[in-house]
Design a protein around this motif. Sequence first.
Motif, short mmCIF file in Angstrom:
data_model
loop_
_atom_site.label_atom_id
_atom_site.label_comp_id
_atom_site.label_asym_id
_atom_site.label_seq_id
_atom_site.Cartn_x
_atom_site.Cartn_y
_atom_site.Cartn_z
N GLU A 207 -16.64 -18.68 -5.85
CA GLU A 207 -16.56 -18.99 -4.59
C GLU A 207 -15.09 -19.34 -4.24
N GLN A 208 -14.22 -19.04 -5.24
CA GLN A 208 -12.84 -19.84 -4.28
C GLN A 208 -12.18 -18.38 -3.72
N ARG B 194 -13.95 -15.91 -2.34
CA ARG B 194 -14.62 -15.90 -1.68
C ARG B 194 -13.60 -16.30 -0.10
#
Length: 334
Positions: free
Chosen positions: A225-226, A228
Amino acid sequence: MFGMQLEREPLFEVARRTFDTPEFRGIEFIETEAKSVINRVPGNFLPFNWTINPYRGCTHACVYCFARPTHTYMDMNAGRDFETKIVVKVNAPQVLRRQLGGRSWKGEHIAMGTGTDPYQRAEGRYRLMRGIIRALIDYRNPFSILTKGTLILRDLDLLVEAAKVADVATALSIGTVDEEVWRTTEPGTPHPRRRLEAVAALNDAGIPCGILMAPVLPGISDRPEQLRAVVEGAIDAGATHVSPIMLHLRPGVREEFMPWLAEHHPDLVARYERSYARAYGLAAERKALGARVGRLVDEAGGLRPRADMPVPRWRRGDARSAAETKPAEQLRLL
């Protein structure tokens, strides 16, 4: 970030100054005169042969900065001195004009931001980059700039003018948009979201601007998620490329970074000691990072730079895959 050992060129000290303003409190500026400012890059592993670094030391205070050991060349330390004792080459624009006009200069591409950041806070006072860019315009010399400083937008007028007469490219170093990671690893830098806005502004003005996703810190800023979030921000900003580079820990940097790691992420110390027996970390992890970011770019629909954006002639290959090739060292900003 790309980087290399900074030049050990002779610098002649002119004065030492402090400024009693909040943004410069606790910082000493060592004003010097340089005999030359165009420096040759050793080896052939980077896509350029020449650099300009108007400053040494950096108030960005990035805990991982590859350039920290270069302060020891001047009998200062790689820790607090690097962050608070900034060497300023006050005659850089004038010396550059002399070198650009020299008979031996062939008008090759010059990269800036390959050492310490040319748009760190000191530039707001000394304004060396405006003189440097003006000289490059007058001699129609191609150049590129890598920075973490949103102050680059102050010179947008000059960059637009330069792009009319020479090959010009820019990139912002944005390793993460995670608020906590940013605050603890890059305390003196502009907010990464402001840097994304700068990427968009440069591309909107027709100045090719990509993102160096560097350094990615294993176990700290490499969660899907980081990564992305950075990729999506880059695409929204019209980035021309996204180049992930995993953290490197050269001698001198390691001694500064590992105590920080022990304080902030003690559970990761053993992992880093295993992975960083050598400066570049594990090759399999570097390759996996490049592949992971490439997939994220594809899943997000791919990069979408302006259709009329020029592609700098000096770039070699697809920078998105930089982490999969022979490791270059991050700039501190890069």
